[in-house]
Design an enzyme around this catalytic site. Sequence first.
Site, PDB file in Angstrom:
ATOM      1  N   SER A 181       1.040  -1.109   0.081  1.00  0.00           N
ATOM      2  CA  SER A 181       0.306   0.589   0.260  1.00  0.00           C
ATOM      3  C   SER A 181       0.506   1.036  -0.156  1.00  0.00           C
ATOM      4  CB  SER A 181      -1.013  -0.269   1.323  1.00  0.00           C
ATOM      5  OG  SER A 181      -1.564   0.716   1.523  1.00  0.00           O
ATOM      6  N   ASP A 274      -9.832  -2.600  -6.657  1.00  0.00           N
ATOM      7  CA  ASP A 274      -8.915  -2.028  -5.678  1.00  0.00           C
ATOM      8  C   ASP A 274      -8.854  -1.010  -6.281  1.00  0.00           C
ATOM      9  OD1 ASP A 274      -6.627  -0.730  -4.267  1.00  0.00           O
ATOM     10  OD2 ASP A 274      -5.517  -2.634  -2.986  1.00  0.00           O
ATOM     11  N   HIS A 304      -8.802  -4.075  -2.041  1.00  0.00           N
ATOM     12  CA  HIS A 304      -6.963  -3.777  -1.111  1.00  0.00           C
ATOM     13  C   HIS A 304      -7.161  -4.483   0.428  1.00  0.00           C
ATOM     14  CE1 HIS A 304      -4.117  -0.336  -0.912  1.00  0.00           C
ATOM     15  NE2 HIS A 304      -4.196  -0.210   0.736  1.00  0.00           N
TER      16      HIS A 304
END
Length: 339
Positions: A181, A274, A304
């Site tokens: 991330s 995502d 995600h």
Amino acid sequence: MTSLAALAAALGVFAGLAAARRHRRVCVVPPELRHPSLYVPISLRGATSLRIARRLIARAASAAVVTGAVRLRSERVPAAGGRPAVRVLVYEPPDRTRPSGALLWIHGGGLVMGTPEQGHELCSRVVEELGVVVASVDYRLAPEHPFPAGLEDCYAALAWLAAQADALGIDPTRVAIGGDSAGGGLAACLAQLAHDRGGPAISFQLLQYPMLDDRTALRAGLDAFVWTQTSNRFGWSAYLGGLRDAEPRPYASAARRVDLRGLPPAWIGIGDIDLFHAECVDYANRLRAAGVPCELYVVPGMYHGADRLAPAAPITRTFLERMTSALAAATSSRPGRRV
């Protein structure tokens, strides 16, 4: 009907419509990845929600454990320019062939939250399966420490790995960087920064659903599970001091770099629902166009952080296996590539 009753009825209708919309969206997620939190979107909106999120992450991280016989120690590494020393967690296998490869890991958390301890399980897995050293960076977080504080902390950790290669028993030509991330986005920026500064050498970029482009936060009509557009806007704004069409500062956002030539080979893994899917696909294509080897692995129906919410699902297990295999190839005993 009283005005209060009418308001309650209207709110009930809106809530029902919102719930129906969420249910329809969840239907695109494979059953094995469905999690109760998908039905109740939670976003970072300000200081209060950030404080709560940090507290919850810290509580979860405190319960995380290092697996197997992996040895863990904490180091304080020096930083240049009068900046404070950086805490780095070092994971090592009990026995390994020296010199080995190494991975500098950068945790996620939207640039505003997270600790290296939250990566105990992943870092332990890499150490056990690949026989390499993993160093995980406790970088400074926004909004208290905006750009470039966190990135410079990551660079300090990379420089320390290179300087201590002999003492750590690692091959400086087989040092990979990676993150999940926001950590993946910082890793991509770190590769650019190290390239432009002439080192340290980086053999590979391991980018797990990376947060690469602040301009995604400016786009209307976008949203996603877990890391929402509202959270994305908050994270980028805290890190950069606001959202803007033009961002002249280099390394503020990996995707804003025009010339990607000469960067280390990369692996990018992302789900197609995502929030970062489009920016990851675009960055992978641009790396390839610039002559940088890049494997792009896209998982249908994966949101995600799905590997955290559904770690036992075959989809997420395969995702992590593909990621580990890519890193294994990059940190093997074959000669590495310098930036």
